[in-house]
Scaffold this motif. Structure first.
Motif, PDB file in Angstrom:
ATOM      1  N   ALA A  55       0.810  -1.210   0.000  1.00  0.00           N
ATOM      2  CA  ALA A  55       0.000   0.000   0.000  1.00  0.00           C
ATOM      3  C   ALA A  55       0.848   1.267   0.000  1.00  0.00           C
ATOM      4  CB  ALA A  55      -0.926   0.005   1.219  1.00  0.00           C
ATOM      5  N   ARG A  56       2.088   1.170   0.488  1.00  0.00           N
ATOM      6  CA  ARG A  56       2.938   2.359   0.572  1.00  0.00           C
ATOM      7  C   ARG A  56       3.856   2.536  -0.627  1.00  0.00           C
ATOM      8  NH1 ARG A  56       5.519   1.569   6.425  1.00  0.00           N
ATOM      9  NH2 ARG A  56       5.548  -0.542   5.601  1.00  0.00           N
ATOM     10  N   LEU A  57       4.084   1.498  -1.404  1.00  0.00           N
ATOM     11  CA  LEU A  57       5.041   1.572  -2.506  1.00  0.00           C
ATOM     12  C   LEU A  57       4.413   2.241  -3.724  1.00  0.00           C
ATOM     13  CD1 LEU A  57       7.771   0.838  -3.733  1.00  0.00           C
ATOM     14  CD2 LEU A  57       6.816  -1.403  -4.315  1.00  0.00           C
ATOM     15  N   SER A  58       5.047   3.299  -4.199  1.00  0.00           N
ATOM     16  CA  SER A  58       4.542   4.035  -5.358  1.00  0.00           C
ATOM     17  C   SER A  58       5.013   3.397  -6.659  1.00  0.00           C
ATOM     18  CB  SER A  58       5.026   5.484  -5.302  1.00  0.00           C
ATOM     19  OG  SER A  58       4.770   6.129  -6.523  1.00  0.00           O
ATOM     20  N   PRO A  59       4.114   2.929  -7.518  1.00  0.00           N
ATOM     21  CA  PRO A  59       4.519   2.377  -8.821  1.00  0.00           C
ATOM     22  C   PRO A  59       5.236   3.406  -9.691  1.00  0.00           C
ATOM     23  CG  PRO A  59       2.243   1.792  -8.299  1.00  0.00           C
ATOM     24  CD  PRO A  59       2.669   2.818  -7.288  1.00  0.00           C
ATOM     25  N   VAL A  60       4.862   4.683  -9.545  1.00  0.00           N
ATOM     26  CA  VAL A  60       5.501   5.742 -10.325  1.00  0.00           C
ATOM     27  C   VAL A  60       6.977   5.857  -9.968  1.00  0.00           C
ATOM     28  CG1 VAL A  60       5.544   8.226 -10.779  1.00  0.00           C
ATOM     29  CG2 VAL A  60       3.355   7.024 -10.565  1.00  0.00           C
ATOM     30  N   ALA A  61       7.286   5.794  -8.655  1.00  0.00           N
ATOM     31  CA  ALA A  61       8.671   5.904  -8.225  1.00  0.00           C
ATOM     32  C   ALA A  61       9.504   4.744  -8.747  1.00  0.00           C
ATOM     33  CB  ALA A  61       8.742   5.953  -6.696  1.00  0.00           C
ATOM     34  N   VAL A  62       8.911   3.557  -8.740  1.00  0.00           N
ATOM     35  CA  VAL A  62       9.619   2.377  -9.240  1.00  0.00           C
ATOM     36  C   VAL A  62       9.915   2.532 -10.732  1.00  0.00           C
ATOM     37  CG1 VAL A  62       9.450  -0.102  -9.639  1.00  0.00           C
ATOM     38  CG2 VAL A  62       8.650   0.856  -7.483  1.00  0.00           C
ATOM     39  N   TRP A  63       8.938   2.992 -11.494  1.00  0.00           N
ATOM     40  CA  TRP A  63       9.114   3.135 -12.937  1.00  0.00           C
ATOM     41  C   TRP A  63      10.192   4.168 -13.264  1.00  0.00           C
ATOM     42  CZ3 TRP A  63       8.684   0.800 -17.257  1.00  0.00           C
ATOM     43  CH2 TRP A  63       8.706   1.507 -18.462  1.00  0.00           C
ATOM     44  N   GLU A  64      10.182   5.296 -12.555  1.00  0.00           N
ATOM     45  CA  GLU A  64      11.177   6.336 -12.798  1.00  0.00           C
ATOM     46  C   GLU A  64      12.583   5.833 -12.493  1.00  0.00           C
ATOM     47  OE1 GLU A  64       9.984   9.657 -10.484  1.00  0.00           O
ATOM     48  OE2 GLU A  64       8.508  10.356 -11.947  1.00  0.00           O
ATOM     49  N   GLY A  65      12.706   5.106 -11.396  1.00  0.00           N
ATOM     50  CA  GLY A  65      14.012   4.599 -11.028  1.00  0.00           C
ATOM     51  C   GLY A  65      14.525   3.536 -11.980  1.00  0.00           C
ATOM     52  N   LEU A  66      13.611   2.755 -12.549  1.00  0.00           N
ATOM     53  CA  LEU A  66      14.002   1.689 -13.466  1.00  0.00           C
ATOM     54  C   LEU A  66      14.659   2.231 -14.729  1.00  0.00           C
ATOM     55  CD1 LEU A  66      11.044  -0.852 -13.301  1.00  0.00           C
ATOM     56  CD2 LEU A  66      13.412  -1.263 -12.633  1.00  0.00           C
ATOM     57  N   LEU A  67      14.366   3.487 -15.074  1.00  0.00           N
ATOM     58  CA  LEU A  67      14.967   4.075 -16.257  1.00  0.00           C
ATOM     59  C   LEU A  67      16.486   4.184 -16.124  1.00  0.00           C
ATOM     60  CD1 LEU A  67      12.354   6.892 -17.002  1.00  0.00           C
ATOM     61  CD2 LEU A  67      12.538   4.617 -18.045  1.00  0.00           C
ATOM     62  N   HIS A  68      16.968   4.232 -14.885  1.00  0.00           N
ATOM     63  CA  HIS A  68      18.421   4.273 -14.647  1.00  0.00           C
ATOM     64  C   HIS A  68      18.914   2.824 -14.584  1.00  0.00           C
ATOM     65  CE1 HIS A  68      22.255   5.692 -13.647  1.00  0.00           C
ATOM     66  NE2 HIS A  68      21.949   6.583 -12.715  1.00  0.00           N
ATOM     67  N   TRP A  69      18.894   2.155 -15.724  1.00  0.00           N
ATOM     68  CA  TRP A  69      19.076   0.707 -15.744  1.00  0.00           C
ATOM     69  C   TRP A  69      20.486   0.269 -15.371  1.00  0.00           C
ATOM     70  CZ3 TRP A  69      22.697  -1.408 -18.972  1.00  0.00           C
ATOM     71  CH2 TRP A  69      23.167  -0.606 -20.012  1.00  0.00           C
ATOM     72  N   ARG A  70      21.512   1.079 -15.659  1.00  0.00           N
ATOM     73  CA  ARG A  70      22.879   0.687 -15.303  1.00  0.00           C
ATOM     74  C   ARG A  70      23.040   0.599 -13.794  1.00  0.00           C
ATOM     75  NH1 ARG A  70      26.580   4.292 -16.211  1.00  0.00           N
ATOM     76  NH2 ARG A  70      28.348   2.862 -16.370  1.00  0.00           N
ATOM     77  N   LEU A  71      22.520   1.600 -13.109  1.00  0.00           N
ATOM     78  CA  LEU A  71      22.607   1.595 -11.645  1.00  0.00           C
ATOM     79  C   LEU A  71      21.809   0.432 -11.062  1.00  0.00           C
ATOM     80  CD1 LEU A  71      22.381   4.658  -9.299  1.00  0.00           C
ATOM     81  CD2 LEU A  71      20.937   2.674  -8.867  1.00  0.00           C
ATOM     82  N   GLN A  72      20.579   0.250 -11.553  1.00  0.00           N
ATOM     83  CA  GLN A  72      19.732  -0.816 -11.027  1.00  0.00           C
ATOM     84  C   GLN A  72      20.348  -2.189 -11.273  1.00  0.00           C
ATOM     85  OE1 GLN A  72      17.519   0.262  -9.180  1.00  0.00           O
ATOM     86  NE2 GLN A  72      17.364   2.372  -9.907  1.00  0.00           N
ATOM     87  N   SER A  73      20.971  -2.360 -12.429  1.00  0.00           N
ATOM     88  CA  SER A  73      21.590  -3.646 -12.750  1.00  0.00           C
ATOM     89  C   SER A  73      22.737  -3.960 -11.798  1.00  0.00           C
ATOM     90  CB  SER A  73      22.109  -3.640 -14.195  1.00  0.00           C
ATOM     91  OG  SER A  73      21.050  -3.458 -15.103  1.00  0.00           O
TER      92      SER A  73
END
Length: 340
Positions: A55-73
């Motif tokens: 209930a607290r996790l924002s899907p928008v925040a996850v999507w925005e962060g995923l765009l930085h794929w090198r860091l996430q990887s």
């Protein structure tokens, strides 16, 4: 006053609560009907914990962060590749000196997702990329609900790690289903949770304390603590520290070699080196039924305190670097939008 004093020495007050819970379980363990009630309460508490997380996790925040794929990887590789490899090396080298449950516990630490709250908090203190940290930690926990059980099968099945069709069903019912329900209802209850963070935090942490009490009560009744010596405990602490130090050094070195900015490096180091006790203990309760759960989660509890102390010192060192001219810390606009 007491909380500030503990924080000054890098001691998490919640760890004191955990140790107190263990002491209560040692003196007054749940037995018979009381144990059955405690186990039922644990199932409800774990489901509630993951419902609130969804209930607290924002899907928008996850999507925005995923765009930085090198860091996430890189964070993902640290969490689910580097950690397991180091854990296997350490336990193969020194695991023969420990009871099998503690060895399983050390491996279990290595295959857990990253923390959410403390990863974001330390990244913010260090003036790092907060939005990327929010995404990394959140996505790590989402994947962890699937990857951690799979890694239990691969790495712990030969050591007695409990995993079965029933475990899959339990994960779906106690973790995934409540999480999805929380996401679906987030539109209506999300604002309420944002306004009442203190009581929600009590529910979060209280559910973990309940799981710990049930696990250590079962261990006391079964007499498993006679299997652990002070030498065992010292070796587990040493291995936890070596593991944490190795990951901190490797993530720092690799992020610099790959040319990440200092803000991104901070997010990588803090998210890639942490392990979640909030997710780990409920998962252990499902994945290791009928086993010495108290011993299995002990390395995780010790690692939790070590990571808080080390990252608190590291965050302060990062924060002392010269400030940039930008008025805002990188990632803060996205974080503000995620909290909205």
């Amino acid at each position: 006053m007491i909380r500030r004093t503990l924080a000054r020495f890098g001691i998490d007050p919640y760890l004191i609560a955990l140790m107190t819970t263990v002491a209560v379980a040692a003196v007054l363990p749940a037995r018979g009907v009381g144990a059955e009630i405690a186990n039922d309460a644990v199932s409800v508490a774990v489901a509630l914990l993951f419902f609130l997380y969804g209930a607290r996790l924002s899907p928008v925040a996850v999507w925005e962060g995923l765009l930085h794929w090198r860091l996430q990887s890189l964070v993902f590789a640290s969490t689910y590749v580097l950690f397991p490899l180091l854990g296997l090396i350490l336990t193969r080298a020194l695991g023969g000196w420990l009871p099998s449950e503690l060895v399983a516990g050390l491996i279990f630490v290595c295959i857990l997702p990253s923390t959410v709250q403390s990863s974001i908090a330390f990244t913010s203190i260090a003036r790092g990329n907060v939005a990327a940290a929010l995404c990394s930690a959140s996505v790590s926990n989402l994947f962890g609900m699937v990857l951690t059980p799979l890694l239990v099968v691969l790495l712990l099945d030969s050591k007695g790690g409990g995993f079965s069709t029933r475990a899959v069903e339990s994960i779906a019912l106690q973790l995934l289903l409540p999480f999805v329900a929380g996401q679906l209802l987030r539109r209506w209850i999300g604002p309420f949770l944002q306004r009442h963070k203190a009581p929600i935090s009590l529910v979060d942490r209280g559910s973990i304390l309940l799981v710990v009490y049930a696990a250590f009560s079962e261990g006391m009744v079964a007499g498993i603590w006679s299997q652990v010596t002070l030498a065992d405990l010292g070796l587990v602490i040493a291995l936890d520290i070596v593991l944490l130090a190795a990951v901190l050094m490797i993530t720092t070195f690799v992020s610099r070699r790959l040319g990440f900015s200092k803000e991104d490096e901070i997010a990588i180091v803090f998210c890639g080196s942490k392990k979640s006790m909030a997710s780990g203990i409920p998962m252990a309760n499902i994945l290791f039924p009928g086993q010495a759960l108290g011993l299995i989660v002990l390395p995780l509890m010790l690692f939790h305190q070590a990571q808080l102390f080390a990252c608190a010192v590291l965050a302060q060192r990062y924060a002392r670097r010269p400030a940039k001219r930008e008025a805002e810390t990188p990632g803060e606009p996205a974080l503000a939008a995620a909290k909205a």
